[in-house]
Design a protein around this motif. Structure first.
Motif, short mmCIF file in Angstrom:
data_model
loop_
_atom_site.label_atom_id
_atom_site.label_comp_id
_atom_site.label_asym_id
_atom_site.label_seq_id
_atom_site.Cartn_x
_atom_site.Cartn_y
_atom_site.Cartn_z
N CYS A 170 6.19 0.02 7.81
CA CYS A 170 5.00 -0.84 7.72
C CYS A 170 3.95 -0.25 6.78
O CYS A 170 3.32 -0.98 6.00
N ILE A 171 3.77 1.06 6.82
CA ILE A 171 2.80 1.72 5.94
C ILE A 171 3.25 1.58 4.48
O ILE A 171 2.44 1.26 3.60
N LEU B 152 2.26 -3.81 -1.12
CA LEU B 152 1.49 -5.05 -1.29
C LEU B 152 0.15 -4.79 -1.96
O LEU B 152 -0.29 -5.56 -2.82
N ALA B 153 -0.50 -3.71 -1.57
CA ALA B 153 -1.80 -3.36 -2.18
C ALA B 153 -1.62 -3.03 -3.66
O ALA B 153 -2.43 -3.46 -4.50
N ALA C 31 -2.21 -4.64 -9.34
CA ALA C 31 -1.62 -4.88 -10.66
C ALA C 31 -1.85 -6.33 -11.10
O ALA C 31 -2.14 -6.59 -12.26
N HIS C 32 -1.73 -7.26 -10.15
CA HIS C 32 -1.95 -8.67 -10.48
C HIS C 32 -3.40 -8.90 -10.88
O HIS C 32 -3.68 -9.61 -11.85
#
Length: 62
Positions: free
Chosen positions: A24-25, A31-32, A37-38
């Motif tokens: 999970c970490i 995701l972060a 980057a996006h």
């Protein structure tokens, strides 16, 4: 949870909880990083669009 219930659960269950927590970490970190980057790419596109709009001969550059 693994620390709180470690005495009551078996070794396998404790290991599964620890590995699940680490997954999970890692997933949250991925995701972060993807979001950062996006956002960086989107900001670069907007900056380029603003600079192109400000440049009188923007069409000749490309």
């Amino acid at each position: 949870m693994a620390v709180m219930f470690g005495g009551r659960l078996g070794t396998l269950a404790t290991v599964v909880l620890i590995v699940g927590s680490l997954v999970c970490i890692a997933w949250t970190g991925a995701l972060a990083a993807r979001a950062a980057a996006h956002n960086s790419a989107e900001q670069a596109r907007r900056a380029e669009a603003v600079l192109d709009a400000l440049e009188p001969l923007a069409g000749l550059r490309r």
